[in-house]
Design a protein around this motif. Structure first.
Motif, PDB file in Angstrom:
ATOM      1  N   ASP A  81       0.856  -1.183   0.000  1.00  0.00           N
ATOM      2  CA  ASP A  81       0.000   0.000   0.000  1.00  0.00           C
ATOM      3  C   ASP A  81       0.896   1.239   0.000  1.00  0.00           C
ATOM      4  N   ALA A 101       1.267   1.125  -6.458  1.00  0.00           N
ATOM      5  CA  ALA A 101       0.788   0.117  -7.413  1.00  0.00           C
ATOM      6  C   ALA A 101       1.524   0.203  -8.745  1.00  0.00           C
ATOM      7  N   SER A 117      -8.220  -5.125  -4.889  1.00  0.00           N
ATOM      8  CA  SER A 117      -9.622  -4.957  -4.537  1.00  0.00           C
ATOM      9  C   SER A 117      -9.908  -3.516  -4.136  1.00  0.00           C
TER      10      SER A 117
HETATM   11  C1  SAM Z   1     -10.620   1.554  -0.985  1.00  0.00           C
HETATM   12  S1  SAM Z   1      -9.113   1.057  -0.251  1.00  0.00           S
HETATM   13  C2  SAM Z   1      -9.134  -0.703  -0.565  1.00  0.00           C
HETATM   14  C3  SAM Z   1      -8.376  -1.472   0.465  1.00  0.00           C
HETATM   15  C4  SAM Z   1      -8.469  -2.986   0.332  1.00  0.00           C
HETATM   16  N1  SAM Z   1      -7.894  -3.431  -0.905  1.00  0.00           N
HETATM   17  C5  SAM Z   1      -9.895  -3.438   0.481  1.00  0.00           C
HETATM   18  O1  SAM Z   1     -10.470  -3.952  -0.487  1.00  0.00           O
HETATM   19  O2  SAM Z   1     -10.442  -3.298   1.569  1.00  0.00           O
HETATM   20  C6  SAM Z   1      -7.934   1.626  -1.402  1.00  0.00           C
HETATM   21  C7  SAM Z   1      -6.510   1.386  -0.951  1.00  0.00           C
HETATM   22  O3  SAM Z   1      -5.644   1.658  -2.051  1.00  0.00           O
HETATM   23  C8  SAM Z   1      -4.521   2.331  -1.558  1.00  0.00           C
HETATM   24  N2  SAM Z   1      -3.908   3.057  -2.674  1.00  0.00           N
HETATM   25  C9  SAM Z   1      -4.361   4.165  -3.301  1.00  0.00           C
HETATM   26  N3  SAM Z   1      -3.510   4.529  -4.271  1.00  0.00           N
HETATM   27  C10 SAM Z   1      -2.510   3.613  -4.265  1.00  0.00           C
HETATM   28  C11 SAM Z   1      -1.320   3.441  -5.023  1.00  0.00           C
HETATM   29  N4  SAM Z   1      -0.995   4.292  -6.003  1.00  0.00           N
HETATM   30  N5  SAM Z   1      -0.524   2.413  -4.735  1.00  0.00           N
HETATM   31  C12 SAM Z   1      -0.825   1.543  -3.727  1.00  0.00           C
HETATM   32  N6  SAM Z   1      -1.925   1.648  -2.980  1.00  0.00           N
HETATM   33  C13 SAM Z   1      -2.770   2.679  -3.232  1.00  0.00           C
HETATM   34  C14 SAM Z   1      -5.069   3.231  -0.456  1.00  0.00           C
HETATM   35  O4  SAM Z   1      -4.060   3.653   0.424  1.00  0.00           O
HETATM   36  C15 SAM Z   1      -6.087   2.305   0.195  1.00  0.00           C
HETATM   37  O5  SAM Z   1      -5.520   1.538   1.222  1.00  0.00           O
END
Ligand code: SAM
Length: 208
Positions: A81, A101, A117
């Motif tokens: 993350d 990501a 997700s």
């Molecule tokens: C809506 S949450 C989803 C969390 C988890 N996957 C779930 O389904 O409960 C979105 C997650 O994506 C992460 N996120 C947003 N942009 C990102 C990036 N560029 N790289 C990695 N993580 C990212 C955020 O920090 C957050 O924890």
């Protein structure tokens, strides 16, 4: 820009900042039906796991990694993350890595399964495209990509409300998500579900 647009943006930005806190994010999940979502993902994940006794899951944008429980407890699980606060949520059953990501700090071919997700709607077009390339890179040639996200449905008032309340600013239509995933992977199955958001769950494999 009109005053009402500025006010709406202000409310959204305040809400987005608040909801990114892990505890509030969990509370929001209850409201958005995350348990039903987990129930819908379980058979897709079980199919992808296929009874294998060992494996490595890379959960990109893992957040609070509630989805850990959906994967076999004996498997290696690495949640990536870009929010370093997530490192504080490390448990014995998972590793935590801070990284984006579009530049996953893990070696090529590490994962038997990559899971993403509710993340793509947080990624702008450039980052989303680069993220799919990163999924392909960290996934073994025989690996499986399990992707889930809400999608935007034009003209659906509830869906618009859902996206207004969501911290992610880049919702896409289902056709766009499927086209993007299909451009990098072979799609094996597509499941759909309606919560506040319309949701798509995709199982995909490396192109043969
Ligand atoms: C809506 S949450 C989803 C969390 C988890 N996957 C779930 O389904 O409960 C979105 C997650 O994506 C992460 N996120 C947003 N942009 C990102 C990036 N560029 N790289 C990695 N993580 C990212 C955020 O920090 C957050 O924890």
């Amino acid at each position: 820009m009109s005053n009402s647009h500025l006010e709406a943006r202000g409310v959204r930005s305040l809400y987005s900042r608040a909801i990114s806190h892990p505890r509030l994010y969990t509370a929001q999940g209850v409201l958005l039906g995350r348990e039903r979502l987990k129930a819908a993902m379980r058979p897709v994940i079980d199919r992808a796991v296929g009874g294998a006794s060992s494996g490595t899951v890379v959960d990109i944008g893992g957040g609070t990694a509630e989805a850990r429980a959906l994967w076999p407890s004996g498997w290696r699980y690495i949640a990536v993350d870009n929010d370093e606060r997530m490192e504080g949520l490390k448990t014995d059953s998972m590793e935590r890595v801070t990284g984006s990501a579009d530049d996953v700090p893990l070696p090529d071919g590490l994962a038997t399964h990559v899971f993403m997700s509710s993340v793509s709607h947080h990624l702008d077009d450039r980052t989303w495209a680069a993220a799919l390339t990163e999924v392909r890179r960290v996934l073994r040639p025989d690996g499986t990509f399990v992707f889930m996200d809400g999608h935007f449905v034009r003209g659906d008032v509830l869906s618009r409300l859902g996206w207004f309340l969501d911290a992610g600013r880049h919702p896409r239509e289902e056709s766009r998500l499927l086209a993007d995933v299909s451009s990098v992977f072979d799609v094996v199955s597509v499941d759909r579900l309606r919560l506040l958001h319309h949701v798509v769950i995709v199982e995909a494999r490396q192109k043969g």
